[in-house]
Design a protein around this motif. Sequence first.
Motif, short mmCIF file in Angstrom:
data_model
loop_
_atom_site.label_atom_id
_atom_site.label_comp_id
_atom_site.label_asym_id
_atom_site.label_seq_id
_atom_site.Cartn_x
_atom_site.Cartn_y
_atom_site.Cartn_z
N VAL A 1 0.82 -0.97 0.06
CA VAL A 1 -0.01 -0.12 0.09
C VAL A 1 1.05 1.35 -0.41
O VAL A 1 0.44 2.70 -0.23
N LYS B 1 -3.77 1.82 6.52
CA LYS B 1 -3.44 0.13 7.78
C LYS B 1 -3.24 0.59 8.86
O LYS B 1 -1.64 1.82 9.23
N SER C 1 1.22 8.21 0.38
CA SER C 1 1.21 7.49 1.68
C SER C 1 1.57 8.86 2.86
O SER C 1 2.46 9.72 2.23
N GLN D 1 -7.47 -3.17 8.12
CA GLN D 1 -7.82 -2.22 7.63
C GLN D 1 -8.63 -1.21 8.16
O GLN D 1 -9.59 -1.86 8.72
N GLN E 1 -3.44 5.18 2.67
CA GLN E 1 -3.51 4.99 1.72
C GLN E 1 -3.55 5.62 0.75
O GLN E 1 -4.75 7.14 0.87
#
Length: 420
Positions: free
Chosen positions: A263, A292, A268, A304, A281
């Motif tokens: 991810v 995450k 990010s 998640q 993400q």
Amino acid sequence: MDNGGATKETGAAKSSDGRETEIGGDQAAGYHIPQDIVAEILAKLPAKSLMRFRCVCRTWSSLIRDPFFVKRHQNQSLKKPCKTGILVSSKHQLSNTYFVFADHEGKQSFEEDTISIPKSSNVLGFANGLACIVNDKYDLSVYNLSTHESISIPLPPQKVSFQDHLSFGFDPLANEYKIVKFRVHEKEQFEILTLGTKRWRRINRKHYNFYGDMKWYDFKDPICVNGVVYWMVKSMAESLKIHLHSFDVHGEKFQQVYVPGNVLCLFSDLIQVEGCLAVIQDSECRNTFKLKMLRDYRNNVWIQKIIDIPLSPKVVRYPTLAGTLGTGEILILDDNFSGFFRLFYSDMGSTRLRSAEIAMPSFFGEKKWKRYYANHFSQTGEDGGCWLYSASIFSFHHVENILPLKEDDQFENTVVPAVR
């Protein structure tokens, strides 16, 4: 007499190191207030009040700087909803870097609580109300944002340069603050300093051998969560290859942290959510963030999480998720400002939303600043066609901390000038 209590005759009490002290003067003779009750009351007061109360008498001054009392006050502060700190910096040569604060209700602190640090300074990191600063000459210092006290950090054996990675973190197990310095491609130069000591020491490089022969550079700012400093690095050979690395402040060990699902990307960000590290993400929807969250660092357990922000694009086109507060609310930053910077607070999973405005330092004026990338903002000319200035705005969780950084007789000379 109970341990830590005061005698009726003298008002004497024992401090954390066993020394007997007196509450002092007429107060003890007239009211016989036990020292432990005085300490309990004072520990619940804000740092600003305690700094003033140090002038009441020598006993109170010694008590407020006593390590046991400092820890007690910090524990009380951690139980309270933390303040939101805003770090505002500009590349303009006439502008300093500023810390501005708002409480959990979004109310801005008084102007004298706004802190200014010298020009051309960068903040390496925050931990429990302390900020580690490096200037353009690579001199290091630590600021206590609650007491406005600062201390210069001794120079390491190998002078700091632009090639060095520097991080600042807190070890909750040993109650210690540490600065770590290393050069990625010169693996022998791993040094660490514990705040309160005067010497840097080498740490074993065998715990940090996952770079190999590849060229990497730091990508975005590090964050310290639960005694671990995290940062992202980017491959110089492969533009899309990004890794998450960590440093355990207590064990003094480095490691690469595997993030499932591949991810990590250029967009990010690392934030703190519900007391855990979270990776934001890239999301196609402006008011929905996919996260995450690292629930268990030792066993690398991730979950998640999706956070929906009840903000219309008409209010904020590109909101920034800054993390969660001690109240359980999420904090959202605006994508532009003009004189004031807007903060938004929302209950997790709720449609309720409240907002607050923080007055920006006078340098930034009344003209509109817009975000052009991540936490970076720019001010354009009258025609909107060219950038006049650029600035960075970062938010952080601010916990009050009265930890003394210098000896008592130096206290009066360590106040950081407030913005006027």
